[in-house]
Scaffold this active site. Structure first.
Site, PDB file in Angstrom:
ATOM      1  N   GLU A 155       0.813  -1.212   0.000  1.00  0.00           N
ATOM      2  CA  GLU A 155       0.000   0.000   0.000  1.00  0.00           C
ATOM      3  C   GLU A 155       0.848   1.265   0.000  1.00  0.00           C
ATOM      4  O   GLU A 155       1.854   1.347   0.718  1.00  0.00           O
ATOM      5  CB  GLU A 155      -0.903  -0.004   1.245  1.00  0.00           C
ATOM      6  N   GLU A 256     -12.851   2.606   4.293  1.00  0.00           N
ATOM      7  CA  GLU A 256     -11.853   2.851   5.333  1.00  0.00           C
ATOM      8  C   GLU A 256     -11.896   4.343   5.684  1.00  0.00           C
ATOM      9  O   GLU A 256     -10.923   5.062   5.515  1.00  0.00           O
ATOM     10  CB  GLU A 256     -10.452   2.420   4.856  1.00  0.00           C
TER      11      GLU A 256
END
Length: 273
Positions: A155, A256
Site C-alpha cells: 500500500e 476505510e
C-alpha cells in the site's frame, strides 16, 4: 454504473470502533454488509493466543460475514507506526513471527488478501538496508500468502499524515510490488490502491487508475479532505470507481473512512440500498 454497482466491504479497524472488537462483525452485518476487513487487531501482539484467534474467528462466522482482507502485524496502528517489516531488530522479528499466524487466521476464514505495511524510515539507518530487509520479509509474506491461495497487498500511504513512510506514491508502491514478484516468481503481490491516500499526495487519480488498475489487488476509499464518508469531501469517488470497473477491476472496495461524530451505523446514508 455508480455506487450501487460496487462490492463494498467495511473496515472494522476504523468503523464500528466504538464497539468491542468481537461485536463489530455483527454490527457490520446489521448495517447490511456481507464482508469485512481488518488491520491486525492485536496491536501489542503479533502472536496472540489461540483462544483470542478462535474468539474473533467465531465472531466473524456467527455474524455471517466474509473476511476479505487482513493486515499483517504493523506495530501501533492506529498510532505512530506504519508497519514493521522494514525496521531492523525487534520489529522485523515480530513481523516474521506474525507471518504464519496471520496467514493461518486468514485461511481459517477463507480470506485471500493480506496487506503488508512497509514501515517508517528509521533515523540513523541506511534506507538501502531497510529496503533490503523489506524485500526479504515481503518475499516471506508473499510465499505464506501463496500457500493459502492469497495475494499480498502493498500500500501507498500519504506523505502529510505519514511523513516517515517511504511509499507515498502509486509508482513507489507498484515498484515494490514488481520487485517482490521478480524475487519470488509467484506473481501474487499486488497494489493496494487507496484513493484517499493517493489524493492526499496530489496524484492524478484517473491517470493512476489507467496505469495501475491491472496491478491492483484491492481498493479502499474515503473522501478528501477529512477522511470521511463519500460526499463529505470533494473526491469524485463514484466516477473513479466506475473508471476502475471499466479498467477491469472487479474486486471489493473497502470502506476505510472515519464516521465523524456519529455512530458508525449512521455513517452509510450515502450508500444505495
Amino acid at each position: 454504473m455508480g455506487f450501487a454497482d460496487q462490492r463494498f466491504n467495511v473496515n472494522l479497524s476504523i468503523l464500528f470502533t466504538e464497539l468491542p472488537l468481537l461485536e463489530r462483525p455483527a454490527a457490520a452485518a446489521a448495517a447490511g454488509f456481507t464482508a469485512v476487513e481488518l488491520w491486525w487487531p492485536w496491536v501489542d501482539s503479533p502472536t496472540p493466543g489461540q483462544p483470542e484467534l478462535d474468539a474473533l474467528r467465531k465472531a466473524v462466522e456467527v455474524a455471517g460475514v466474509q473476511l476479505t482482507g487482513l493486515n499483517f502485524y504493523a506495530g501501533r496502528l492506529p498510532g505512530p507506526d506504519r508497519g514493521a517489516l522494514s525496521i531492523p531488530g525487534e520489529e522485523s522479528e515480530r513481523f516474521r513471527a506474525n507471518i504464519d499466524v496471520a496467514a493461518g487466521f486468514a485461511a481459517s476464514l477463507g480470506c485471500t488478501a493480506l496487506n503488508a505495511l512497509y514501515g517508517n524510515r528509521v533515523e540513523g539507518v541506511d534506507p538501502a538496508e531497510q529496503d533490503a530487509l523489506a524485500l526479504e520479509n515481503l518475499a516471506l509474506a508473499a510465499r505464506a500468502a501463496d500457500r493459502i491461495g492469497a495475494i499480498l497487498l502493498i500500500e501507498a500511504l500519504n506523505q502529510p499524515e505519514s511523513p516517515a513512510y517511504p511509499l507515498v506514491s502509486a509508482p513507489a508502491a507498484v515498484g515494490v510490488v514488481d520487485k517482490v514478484n521478480d524475487t519470488t516468481g509467484l506473481g501474487n503481490a499486488r497494489f493496494l490502491m487507496d484513493l484517499y491516500h493517493l489524493s492526499m499526495n496530489g496524484e492524478d487519480l484517473p491517470q493512476v487508475i489507467e496505469r495501475y488498475a491491472a496491478k491492483t489487488g484491492h481498493v479502499q476509499i474515503a473522501d478528501n479532505p477529512g477522511r470521511g464518508a463519500p460526499g463529505t469531501g470533494s473526491l469524485p469517488l463514484e466516477d473513479l470507481l466506475d473508471q476502475l470497473n471499466k479498467a477491469g477491476y472487479d474486486g471489493w472496495v473497502g470502506l476505510e473512512y472515519k464516521p465523524g461524530d456519529r455512530p458508525s451505523a449512521e455513517a452509510f446514508d450515502w450508500l444505495p440500498r
